[in-house]
Each structure stands twice: as structure tokens, then as C-alpha cells.
Design a protein around this motif. Structure first.
Motif, short mmCIF file in Angstrom:
data_model
loop_
_atom_site.label_atom_id
_atom_site.label_comp_id
_atom_site.label_asym_id
_atom_site.label_seq_id
_atom_site.Cartn_x
_atom_site.Cartn_y
_atom_site.Cartn_z
N GLN A 1 8.87 4.69 11.65
CA GLN A 1 7.57 4.68 12.34
C GLN A 1 6.66 3.55 11.86
OE1 GLN A 1 5.47 8.43 12.74
NE2 GLN A 1 7.35 9.54 12.31
N ILE A 2 6.65 3.32 10.55
CA ILE A 2 5.81 2.24 10.02
C ILE A 2 6.31 0.90 10.55
CG2 ILE A 2 5.14 0.98 7.92
CD1 ILE A 2 5.27 3.67 6.41
N GLU A 3 7.63 0.74 10.54
CA GLU A 3 8.20 -0.53 10.99
C GLU A 3 7.87 -0.79 12.46
OE1 GLU A 3 12.37 -0.46 9.83
OE2 GLU A 3 11.82 -1.30 7.86
N ALA A 4 7.95 0.29 13.25
CA ALA A 4 7.64 0.13 14.67
C ALA A 4 6.15 -0.14 14.87
CB ALA A 4 8.06 1.38 15.44
N GLY A 5 5.31 0.53 14.07
CA GLY A 5 3.87 0.42 14.25
C GLY A 5 3.27 -0.87 13.75
N LEU A 6 3.82 -1.39 12.65
CA LEU A 6 3.24 -2.60 12.07
C LEU A 6 4.09 -3.84 12.30
CD1 LEU A 6 1.92 -1.25 8.61
CD2 LEU A 6 0.58 -1.78 10.65
N GLY A 7 5.31 -3.64 12.81
CA GLY A 7 6.19 -4.78 13.04
C GLY A 7 6.61 -5.45 11.75
N GLU A 8 6.92 -4.65 10.73
CA GLU A 8 7.32 -5.18 9.42
C GLU A 8 8.60 -4.49 8.96
OE1 GLU A 8 4.23 -3.79 6.61
OE2 GLU A 8 5.49 -2.02 6.32
N HIS A 9 9.26 -5.08 7.97
CA HIS A 9 10.29 -4.36 7.23
C HIS A 9 9.57 -3.55 6.17
CE1 HIS A 9 13.77 -6.32 8.94
NE2 HIS A 9 13.19 -7.49 8.78
N MET B 1 0.99 3.93 7.45
CA MET B 1 1.08 4.64 8.73
C MET B 1 -0.31 4.79 9.34
SD MET B 1 3.52 5.67 10.55
CE MET B 1 2.87 5.63 12.20
N TYR B 2 -1.29 5.04 8.48
CA TYR B 2 -2.68 5.15 8.93
C TYR B 2 -3.14 3.84 9.55
CZ TYR B 2 -7.60 6.50 8.68
OH TYR B 2 -8.89 6.81 8.99
N LEU B 3 -2.79 2.74 8.91
CA LEU B 3 -3.13 1.41 9.45
C LEU B 3 -2.43 1.18 10.79
CD1 LEU B 3 -3.04 -0.96 6.32
CD2 LEU B 3 -5.04 -0.35 7.69
N ARG C 1 -1.50 18.20 5.66
CA ARG C 1 -1.67 16.80 6.04
C ARG C 1 -2.38 16.75 7.36
NH1 ARG C 1 3.48 14.67 5.01
NH2 ARG C 1 2.77 14.03 2.97
N LYS C 2 -3.47 15.97 7.40
CA LYS C 2 -4.20 15.76 8.64
C LYS C 2 -3.89 14.35 9.07
CE LYS C 2 -8.20 18.67 9.14
NZ LYS C 2 -9.37 19.03 8.41
N GLY C 3 -3.20 14.21 10.19
CA GLY C 3 -2.73 12.88 10.54
C GLY C 3 -1.72 12.47 9.47
N TYR C 4 -2.00 11.39 8.76
CA TYR C 4 -1.09 10.97 7.71
C TYR C 4 -1.71 11.12 6.34
CZ TYR C 4 1.55 9.35 11.62
OH TYR C 4 2.24 9.32 12.78
N LEU C 5 -2.90 11.71 6.27
CA LEU C 5 -3.56 11.83 4.98
C LEU C 5 -3.48 13.26 4.45
CD1 LEU C 5 -6.68 9.53 5.52
CD2 LEU C 5 -4.52 9.01 4.39
N ASP C 6 -3.20 13.35 3.17
CA ASP C 6 -3.08 14.66 2.54
C ASP C 6 -4.46 15.28 2.37
OD1 ASP C 6 -0.35 14.21 2.19
OD2 ASP C 6 -0.72 13.13 0.33
N CYS D 1 0.86 -1.19 0.00
CA CYS D 1 0.00 0.00 0.00
C CYS D 1 0.90 1.23 0.00
CB CYS D 1 -0.91 0.02 1.23
SG CYS D 1 -0.04 0.09 2.80
N THR D 2 0.28 2.41 -0.09
CA THR D 2 1.08 3.64 -0.01
C THR D 2 1.65 3.76 1.40
OG1 THR D 2 -0.82 4.96 0.65
CG2 THR D 2 -0.35 4.85 -1.72
N PRO D 3 2.80 4.43 1.54
CA PRO D 3 3.36 4.60 2.89
C PRO D 3 2.42 5.35 3.83
CG PRO D 3 4.65 5.81 1.24
CD PRO D 3 3.68 4.95 0.50
#
Lengths: 449, 137
Positions: free
Chosen positions: A237-245, A202-204, A378-383, A196-198
Motif C-alpha cells: 500500500q505504501i509503495e502504491a501510494g507514494l510511488g517508492e520502494h 501510509m498517513y502521508l 488504530r484510527k486510520g493508520y495512527l495508533d 519515517c515510521t511505516p
């Protein structure tokens, strides 16, 4: 010379996965030869089948078989998005329609989108390039890819889908949106990979946290994120939040979509699929090549596309190329994350938007004042995108309903052309900044993701 | 018999309405009645002025977007059923009403963001009415 591409997953001594190991680890000299051979075939295809290119090459006195080394590339003509638009919809196809099995499209600089066509063979190559992308992230049969890129004219959704099926992992075509369902499917199905888009990743991640889910509650191992610019800080941040590479992937519809560049687990720049795309970096002012390692505009020539060969296509993305070999063993050059644009294109929630498109819509409304401003935030992570217009006496009637109808009408027209929701803000006359010469039309308040 | 109403477009920025009132006041134009309508980011103010033509010119020169329209001003009996009597006639004839407001100018209802602070500021300087006083008007 040709490379016979094996279509089976291969593991190297260190445990790294390759989809087409011979092609992905081709020694530089061999790769160079292959590129020139394919470049000549591309030029011949373009010359024989696309009047636009025949005219350009004839004007420059260039014969397709006269190109013998990489140094000759700088003499070839450029192709721009405007050229594609001018030949909308199928004027840049090198094959008759009965050989074109798929068409995708992206927004263009005006109302017309730019189209991209694929022969069955083109789809085959595309599938392999995305299978390479997934394998470079360690995905293998048995993995489950949750593909949250949008399905449709956009190349992201169907592209990842095609490559996942080619690789043989399980693909879930969930497409974008519906966060609740994304998180449920992710856990219920045991998704080990996400595309998905970065910003959506982050939103997820935030949505998961809000529901009390910890990264270890999610089965994800690797994510493939692209279609908009993002930074290494967001990766962390994404890696920490979702536990993924979280891996970066690069593509553009004009080149067929994703698969053009992809990170391996070293996360040190995106490997360019150089056996299918010839990459150059040019100075966007002088149009001359810049040395490796310097920032400039990325330019691609397709090397294997039959339906739509493009010569020196100007991506307008600014980045650097890295020639040193990567620790993973792949021999291709790598490209850095794009750090900006050499034109004024905005990327709003993964959709390409040119201020000129918005201007065109506004100018088609007779009563509107010629002063407007586009504010991106940007509101949160959405443009979010706001279009400010001044309320002149031609627009102003005396009820709120009239003003609201006007606002909604402009929003609807922008949506029709750009397929993007914007908020039209009504301003008093003379409050939008005037400037001598070129007006500042766009205020981009977004900090880099 | 029709009355000219001046409508002004205002962004919701602090002090904009005061500016309109100042421009008119300094020019000696009296506001006989007005109403405001607001959305999140902008609003419109409707004015019945002693000199609408000059009021419009002055506001236009000051950069405001304005609009003229024709309205009816009806003297309604100050008693229960007074308003209903007028509304009934229009309703029976099928004439629909876009909006209406009162122009008996001397008691004005303010909806403000911080009512306690507004009371503190104005108390003693102007006459503030209580619930009972309003009912007794």
C-alpha cells in the motif's frame, strides 16, 4: 585480522550500491573469524570497565579470551532491559563520560528511560551502518532524503541524519509531523528518499491522495521505514501510494539505533550488520538457541561498541534468521520482520509502552480502583490508546468538572511518564472484566499493519 | 434549611437511567426532582428523593457509584423576574452557583437522539405538550 572499511560508494556489475563492499560481502568463514575476534574484545571491554559484567562473568567462571568459537556464545550471560534500567543512567557505560560524545534514550519498563552512550568512534561506526542502509536502497550523493523520523532522544532522527551526511546525499531534517509541510517540501525540494515510521508513510500517502496528488506527482524513489512492526501488505500500500520502494529497517536504541538490520532492494529480509552485531535466535522459555529458520527471540551482542558493549541483549522481538545468501550479493544473514514480542511491550506510534508503566502511574493515584484496562486500536493508520478506569466513590464528586479534571490529571501523568497521549475513559464500577488469576489488562484491537 | 441530593455516575449506555428509575420505583422511593449532565461517554444524574438514604443504599448495592451533597431548594415565584430576585441576592453576596435545576417535576423536557421516533412512540400514551401549551402553563 581486520577489515579496512572503504568509505566510498561502490557499484557492482548489476548496478547495486554498497557503502563498504568488503565488509558487506565478507565470505562467511572470514566473517565468523572477525566476529570471534571482536567478541573477545567486547567481552574484555565489558569485563574491564563495567562492574555488572565483571561480576556476571566471574560468577560463571568465564574469561574473555576463553571464548574461541560461536559455540561458546551460548554460555555467556544475557542482558535485559531491566539490567539497563537498574544501572540508569550511566552505569552500563564502559567509558568515562569525557569520552562519551552522545547519549540517546528510550522509554524503559518504569519511569526511568534506558540510555545509550556513544564514543566518537561509535558514532563513526553508526554513520557507516546507516550509510550502508541507504546505499542498499540505491541512495547516492545527489539524492535528497526527507528525514521524517523524530529528532531528539529517539535514535531514528539523528541516526538517519548522521548516516545520510556520511553517505553524502542531501538530508532534510524535517522531523515528524506537519503533514502539509511534509508534502510541500517533498515536492518543492524533490525528495527522492523518505525515512519515517511505516504508519506515518501510509498517513502521508493518504494525505497526498486526499489532496489529489498521484504517486507520479511525488519524486520519491525509495523509503526507509521502521521503529514499529509492519507487514508486507502495508508495504504494497505504501509503495502504491507514494510511488517508492518501501524498505524495512531494524534497530533498537540499546544497540545504538537503526543500522542493525536493513533491507536491500530484493526486499527479502533485513541484512544484519553482522560485523558489528552478533545475532542469535533463542527459545524465550528455555533460553537455548534454536536452529536457523525457526522462530524465536532475537538476541544481539555488540561487536564494536566502545561506550556501551552489551552481551546477549534480549530484544524480545520474535523473528527468524535466514542464512541463505541474498540475491543482492551481500553475504550477511538476514532477519525476517519481527512477528511479535516475547513480552507484553506495546508499540504505540513508534513509542515503546509497557502496560506496567501505565499501571504504575494509576497505582500512584490513591483513589483509583485497582481495575483498569488498556485498549489499543488504530484510527486510520495512527495508533490510539485508551486507558479505562472505574469511577469509585473516592473519585466521584458531584460535578462534571471534577470528573473532567480527574480524567485530564490521569492523562497528564501518563503523558509525563510515557510521553504518549492517551484517552482516559471513565467506567462504572465492576464493568471492567475481572478474571481469575492474571487479569487481561490489554486489549489490542489493531490488526497487523 | 438544606436538602440532600443524591448524585449517580452513569456511563452513556442505553437503559442505564431507566435502571436507576426502576430500582427507585420498585422500592417505593419517589423522585421529587432530578437533572442530568452528560459528556461524550458518561453522565451524572442528580436526584432529589423522598428517601435519599435508602435510595443510595439500593443504588450502591446495584453497583452504581453515588455521592451525597447538600443543596438549597428555593420556591421561586412563577412570574417574570421570579428567578432573578433570588439570583440577584446571591450575586450581590458573592455566592457563586455551580448549577441549578428545576424540581417542579410534572413537566419534563427530554432531549433525545431521534425526536420524531420518540414522538411517534409516546404520542397518545403520555401527554406531550406543544410550544403553545408550554407557554400557557
Amino acid at each position: 585480522m581486520s577489515v579496512v572499511a572503504e568509505e566510498h560508494l561502490t557499484k557492482d556489475a548489476a548496478g547495486g550500491l554498497y557503502w563498504q563492499p568488503a565488509a558487506e560481502t565478507l565470505p562467511a568463514a572470514k566473517l565468523g573469524e572477525l566476529q570471534i575476534e571482536r567478541l573477545r574484545a567486547t567481552l574484555q571491554n565489558a569485563y574491564d570497565n563495567i562492574p555488572f559484567y565483571r561480576k556476571k562473568l566471574d560468577e560463571l567462571g568465564i574469561k574473555p579470551d576463553g571464548v574461541t568459537c560461536h559455540g561458546d556464545v551460548a554460555d555467556l550471560p544475557f542482558t535485559t532491559k531491566i539490567d539497563l534500567r537498574d544501572h540508569y543512567p550511566f552505569g552500563m557505560f564502559a567509558r568515562p563520560r569525557d569520552q562519551v560524545v552522545r547519549v540517546h534514550a528510550s522509554s524503559g519498563t518504569t519511569g526511568n528511560p534506558t540510555t545509550v552512550g556513544y564514543t566518537r568512534g561509535d558514532l563513526d561506526v553508526w554513520a557507516d551502518l546507516i550509510a550502508r542502509t541507504l546505499a542498499a536502497g540505491g541512495v547516492a550523493p545527489g539524492d535528497l532524503l526527507q528525514n521524517a523520523f523524530g529528532y531528539g532522544l529517539f535514535t531514528g532522527g539523528l541516526g538517519l541524519h548522521l548516516g545520510a551526511e556520511r553517505l553524502g546525499c542531501t538530508v532534510v531534517p524535517i522531523s515528524g509531523g506537519n503533514t502539509e509541510r511534509q508534502l510541500k517540501i517533498m515536492r518543492d525540494f524533490g525528495a527522492t528518499a523518505l525515512s519515517c515510521t511505516p504508519s506515518y508513510a501510509m498517513y502521508l500517502a493518504d494525505a497526498a491522495r486526499d489532496r489529489g496528488l498521484r504517486p507520479e506527482d511525488l519524486p520519491l524513489r525509495v523509503g526507509f521505514h521502521g521503529a514499529e512492526p509492519w507487514t508486507n501488505e502495508l508495504r504494497v500500500q505504501i509503495e502504491a501510494g507514494l510511488g517508492e520502494h518501501a524498505l524495512d529497517i531494524y534497530g533498537l536504541s540499546e544497540m545504538g539505533g537503526p543500522g542493525v538490520g536493513y533491507e536491500c532492494l530484493c526486499k527479502a529480509g533485513m541484512h544484519v550488520s553482522e560485523d558489528h552485531y552478533l545475532a542469535e535466535i533463542i527459545d524465550p522459555e528455555t533460553l537455548r538457541p534454536v536452529p536457523y529458520g525457526e522462530v524465536g527471540e532475537l538476541v544481539f551482542t555488540t561487536l564494536s561498541r566502545a561506550a556501551q558493549p552489551l552481551i546477549r541483549y534480549r530484544t524480545r522481538d520474535l523473528c527468524t534468521l535466514i542464512a541463505e545468501p541474498c540475491a543482492c550479493g551481500r553475504t550477511s544473514m538476514r532477519m525476517s520482520k519481527p512477528i511479535g514480542r516475547s513480552d507484553d511491550m506495546l508499540i504505540i506510534r513508534g513509542v515503546n509502552v509497557f502496560p506496567s508503566q501505565i499501571e504504575e502511574v494509576l497505582m500512584s493515584i490513591p483513589s483509583i480502583e485497582p481495575h483498569y484496562q488498556i485498549v489499543v486500536d488504530r484510527k486510520g493508520y495512527l495508533d490510539i490508546i485508551e486507558v479505562w478506569v472505574e469511577v469509585g466513590e473516592d473519585i466521584f464528586a458531584e460535578t462534571m468538572g471534577d470528573l473532567e479534571r480527574f480524567q485530564r490529571g490521569v492523562q497528564a501523568q501518563i503523558y509525563n511518564v510515557l510521553n504518549i497521549q492517551c484517552a482516559v475513559k471513565l467506567k462504572e464500577p465492576k464493568t471492567i472484566q475481572r478474571s481469575e488469576g492474571k487479569a487481561v489488562r490489554v486489549i489490542d484491537k489493531r490488526k497487523a499493519l | 434549611m438544606k436538602v440532600t441530593q443524591l448524585t449517580v455516575f452513569l456511563e452513556n449506555r442505553s437503559g442505564r437511567l431507566a435502571e436507576v428509575a426502576d430500582i427507585l420505583g420498585q422500592a417505593g422511593i419517589n423522585i421529587r426532582g432530578f437533572s442530568t449532565t452528560e459528556a461524550a461517554e458518561y453522565g451524572i444524574v442528580r436526584l432529589i428523593l423522598t428517601d435519599p438514604e435508602r435510595g443510595r443504599t439500593l443504588l450502591h448495592e446495584a453497583g452504581f457509584t453515588t455521592h451525597f451533597s447538600q443543596v438549597l431548594c428555593v420556591k421561586v415565584e412563577d412570574e417574570p423576574g421570579g428567578l432573578a430576585a433570588v439570583l440577584d441576592q446571591l450575586a450581590e453576596a458573592g455566592v457563586s452557583i455551580d448549577y441549578l435545576y428545576s424540581i417542579s417535576f410534572w413537566n419534563i423536557c427530554f432531549a433525545v437522539r431521534d425526536i420524531d421516533r420518540a414522538v411517534e412512540l409516546l404520542d397518545g400514551k403520555v401527554t406531550l405538550l406543544s410550544d403553545e401549551e408550554v407557554r400557557a402553563l
